[in-house]
Design a protein around this motif. Structure first.
Motif, mmCIF file in Angstrom:
data_model
loop_
_atom_site.group_PDB
_atom_site.id
_atom_site.type_symbol
_atom_site.label_atom_id
_atom_site.label_comp_id
_atom_site.label_asym_id
_atom_site.label_seq_id
_atom_site.Cartn_x
_atom_site.Cartn_y
_atom_site.Cartn_z
ATOM 1 N N MET A 1 0.918 -1.239 -0.033
ATOM 2 C CA MET A 1 -0.188 0.009 -0.081
ATOM 3 C C MET A 1 0.838 1.245 0.002
ATOM 4 O O MET A 1 2.105 1.008 0.323
ATOM 5 N N PHE A 2 0.391 2.364 -0.561
ATOM 6 C CA PHE A 2 1.118 3.375 -0.733
ATOM 7 C C PHE A 2 0.441 4.698 -0.038
ATOM 8 O O PHE A 2 -0.787 4.928 -0.327
ATOM 9 N N ASP A 3 1.284 5.607 0.669
ATOM 10 C CA ASP A 3 0.577 7.086 0.691
ATOM 11 C C ASP A 3 0.695 7.604 -0.918
ATOM 12 O O ASP A 3 1.084 6.915 -1.690
ATOM 13 N N ILE A 4 0.301 8.607 -0.924
ATOM 14 C CA ILE A 4 0.114 9.641 -2.110
ATOM 15 C C ILE A 4 1.017 10.754 -2.318
ATOM 16 O O ILE A 4 2.085 10.695 -3.177
ATOM 17 N N ASP A 5 0.998 11.643 -1.409
ATOM 18 C CA ASP A 5 1.637 12.910 -1.301
ATOM 19 C C ASP A 5 3.234 12.627 -1.020
ATOM 20 O O ASP A 5 3.451 12.133 0.239
ATOM 21 N N GLY A 6 4.035 13.083 -1.831
ATOM 22 C CA GLY A 6 5.311 12.500 -1.545
ATOM 23 C C GLY A 6 6.066 11.287 -2.013
ATOM 24 O O GLY A 6 7.118 11.005 -1.861
ATOM 25 N N VAL A 7 5.146 10.335 -2.374
ATOM 26 C CA VAL A 7 5.212 8.882 -2.958
ATOM 27 C C VAL A 7 4.808 8.842 -4.357
ATOM 28 O O VAL A 7 5.697 8.291 -4.919
ATOM 29 N N ILE A 8 3.695 9.182 -4.512
ATOM 30 C CA ILE A 8 3.078 9.174 -6.019
ATOM 31 C C ILE A 8 3.301 10.360 -6.683
ATOM 32 O O ILE A 8 3.501 10.055 -7.911
ATOM 33 N N VAL A 119 1.311 -8.891 -6.853
ATOM 34 C CA VAL A 119 1.420 -7.670 -5.588
ATOM 35 C C VAL A 119 -0.103 -7.220 -5.624
ATOM 36 O O VAL A 119 -0.424 -6.292 -6.647
ATOM 37 N N ALA A 120 -0.992 -7.098 -4.843
ATOM 38 C CA ALA A 120 -1.978 -6.524 -4.683
ATOM 39 C C ALA A 120 -1.804 -5.150 -4.114
ATOM 40 O O ALA A 120 -1.092 -5.034 -3.145
ATOM 41 N N TRP A 121 -2.360 -4.051 -4.550
ATOM 42 C CA TRP A 121 -1.908 -2.833 -4.173
ATOM 43 C C TRP A 121 -3.096 -1.706 -4.005
ATOM 44 O O TRP A 121 -4.187 -1.984 -4.522
ATOM 45 N N GLY A 122 -2.981 -0.733 -3.178
ATOM 46 C CA GLY A 122 -3.874 0.404 -2.933
ATOM 47 C C GLY A 122 -3.253 1.538 -2.374
ATOM 48 O O GLY A 122 -1.890 1.552 -2.239
ATOM 49 N N PHE A 123 -4.040 2.487 -1.711
ATOM 50 C CA PHE A 123 -3.799 3.666 -1.369
ATOM 51 C C PHE A 123 -4.247 3.988 0.197
ATOM 52 O O PHE A 123 -5.398 4.041 0.051
ATOM 53 N N VAL A 124 -3.403 4.425 0.926
ATOM 54 C CA VAL A 124 -3.975 5.123 2.135
ATOM 55 C C VAL A 124 -3.327 6.452 2.482
ATOM 56 O O VAL A 124 -1.911 6.399 2.634
ATOM 57 N N HIS A 167 -7.217 -5.628 4.877
ATOM 58 C CA HIS A 167 -8.099 -6.796 4.813
ATOM 59 C C HIS A 167 -8.536 -6.809 3.577
ATOM 60 O O HIS A 167 -8.980 -8.026 3.027
ATOM 61 N N VAL A 168 -8.643 -5.767 2.853
ATOM 62 C CA VAL A 168 -9.551 -5.682 1.484
ATOM 63 C C VAL A 168 -8.412 -6.251 0.496
ATOM 64 O O VAL A 168 -8.933 -7.346 -0.078
ATOM 65 N N LEU A 169 -7.047 -6.109 0.585
ATOM 66 C CA LEU A 169 -6.202 -6.517 -0.375
ATOM 67 C C LEU A 169 -5.804 -7.972 -0.138
ATOM 68 O O LEU A 169 -5.386 -8.919 -0.774
ATOM 69 N N ALA A 170 -5.497 -8.283 1.350
ATOM 70 C CA ALA A 170 -5.078 -9.443 1.745
ATOM 71 C C ALA A 170 -5.737 -10.451 2.507
ATOM 72 O O ALA A 170 -5.425 -11.599 2.621
ATOM 73 N N GLY A 171 -6.990 -10.028 2.583
ATOM 74 C CA GLY A 171 -8.030 -11.083 3.391
ATOM 75 C C GLY A 171 -7.719 -11.212 4.932
ATOM 76 O O GLY A 171 -7.201 -10.077 5.393
ATOM 77 N N PRO A 172 -8.484 -11.832 5.380
ATOM 78 C CA PRO A 172 -8.313 -11.757 7.100
ATOM 79 C C PRO A 172 -6.855 -11.614 7.487
ATOM 80 O O PRO A 172 -5.895 -12.497 6.877
ATOM 81 N N LEU A 173 -6.488 -10.880 8.357
ATOM 82 C CA LEU A 173 -5.346 -10.497 8.947
ATOM 83 C C LEU A 173 -4.667 -11.482 9.959
ATOM 84 O O LEU A 173 -5.730 -11.858 10.760
ATOM 85 N N GLY A 174 -3.401 -12.006 9.820
ATOM 86 C CA GLY A 174 -3.070 -12.848 10.962
ATOM 87 C C GLY A 174 -1.834 -13.774 10.261
ATOM 88 O O GLY A 174 -1.475 -13.397 9.291
ATOM 89 N N PRO A 175 -1.507 -14.580 11.042
ATOM 90 C CA PRO A 175 -0.240 -15.386 10.734
ATOM 91 C C PRO A 175 -0.140 -16.067 9.501
ATOM 92 O O PRO A 175 0.815 -16.350 8.787
ATOM 93 N N GLU A 176 -1.548 -16.448 8.800
ATOM 94 C CA GLU A 176 -1.595 -17.006 7.796
ATOM 95 C C GLU A 176 -1.768 -16.054 6.504
ATOM 96 O O GLU A 176 -1.834 -16.532 5.237
ATOM 97 N N ASP A 256 4.255 -16.312 -0.968
ATOM 98 C CA ASP A 256 3.821 -14.978 -0.811
ATOM 99 C C ASP A 256 3.275 -14.440 -1.854
ATOM 100 O O ASP A 256 3.795 -13.554 -2.720
ATOM 101 N N SER A 257 2.192 -15.102 -2.549
ATOM 102 C CA SER A 257 1.692 -14.677 -3.827
ATOM 103 C C SER A 257 1.281 -13.483 -3.957
ATOM 104 O O SER A 257 0.970 -12.704 -5.140
ATOM 105 N N GLN A 258 0.540 -13.140 -2.937
ATOM 106 C CA GLN A 258 -0.175 -11.576 -2.883
ATOM 107 C C GLN A 258 0.067 -10.992 -1.797
ATOM 108 O O GLN A 258 -0.791 -10.662 -0.987
ATOM 109 N N PRO A 259 1.134 -10.315 -1.555
ATOM 110 C CA PRO A 259 1.337 -9.281 -0.439
ATOM 111 C C PRO A 259 0.656 -7.948 -0.612
ATOM 112 O O PRO A 259 0.415 -7.626 -1.737
ATOM 113 N N GLY A 260 0.151 -7.509 0.511
ATOM 114 C CA GLY A 260 -0.666 -6.314 0.284
ATOM 115 C C GLY A 260 0.228 -5.107 0.027
ATOM 116 O O GLY A 260 1.662 -4.987 0.203
#
Length: 260
Positions: A1-8, A119-124, A167-176, A256-260
């Protein structure tokens, strides 16, 4: 996941300039870039409206014998006048403000490469939704990108937005779950990941950081080193040279086929 300002996008001549001009409008003084960097390094002033108000406060406004601090709504109106130069919710083609002076730090193929690597990606981001959507959709050409923007969650370093999108990108969060990485350019971004770890101790998080573009200019190497040291001291796992180098620092393995 990415910040936008200063990153994108480079906001040195837009959001940061809007801070300077807003402070000048109310106080007659223009803060130096180093003063804004120092404020951001405190990890509390991710919201540029609040950062502008704090710079006014530290400059003496609101103190006995000084002019009063402006009402927050008035400050926001002035700030948005500089930044958007038009109705934030209106037609972007009518905007005449500093938002038109934002060089992109990556292009659309960057995200295509990440997707091809699984790699699943998004922005915060703390950017206002019209500004965030403008850069992601109109300028980068991303179709309905996963986004948490101002108003969608509490301001960083509160980790609510990061955890929600993870959670949207990686599914339920946790060790798996696959590892979740976040790339930002401020101490607040680093602290957001630290607090996400506190709330989800079983999840693997990676805090990546990059110095904002104005500190990557020739002659500012010492300032950049100090800024990067602050990011590492706040808990960043790595400081990378630029956003387009992020894939080199992702924990990609066959499982690790789809890290967030």
């Amino acid at each position: 996941m990415f910040d936008i300002d200063g990153v994108i996008r480079d906001v040195g001549a837009s959001y940061r300039r809007a801070i300077v001009e807003t402070v000048h409008r109310f106080s007659g003084r223009r803060p130096e870039p180093a003063a804004i960097d120092a404020l951001k390094a405190e990890g509390r002033w991710n919201n540029d409206w609040e950062a502008s108000l704090e710079l006014l406060r530290r400059g003496g406004l609101g103190q006995p014998g000084q002019s009063p601090l402006p009402a927050f709504a008035d400050l926001v109106a002035v700030f948005n006048g500089f930044y958007f130069g038009g109705d934030p919710d209106g037609d972007p083609s009518a905007w005449r403000g500093f938002i038109g002076q934002e060089p992109l730090l990556v292009e659309r193929p960057f995200f295509e490469v990440l997707s091809a690597a699984g790699v699943a990606w998004g922005f915060v981001s703390g950017a206002e939704p019209p500004s965030a959507r403008f850069v992601l959709e109109a300028r980068l050409g991303l179709a309905d990108p996963p986004l948490i923007a101002m108003g969608d969650a509490p301001d960083k370093p509160d980790p609510t937005g990061l955890l929600r999108l993870a959670h949207v990108l990686a599914g339920p969060l946790g060790p798996e779950a696959p590892p979740v990485a976040y790339l930002g350019d401020t101490v607040a971004d680093v602290l957001t990941v630290q607090r996400a770890r506190e709330q989800q101790p079983g999840q693997r998080f990676l805090s990546l950081a990059v110095a904002p573009p104005h500190l990557q200019q020739p002659g500012r190497e010492a300032e950049r080193c100090r800024y990067e040291a602050q990011l590492l001291a706040a808990g960043a796992d790595a400081v990378i040279p630029s956003t387009d180098r992020v894939a080199e620092h992702l924990p990609l393995t066959p499982r690790d086929s789809q890290p967030g």
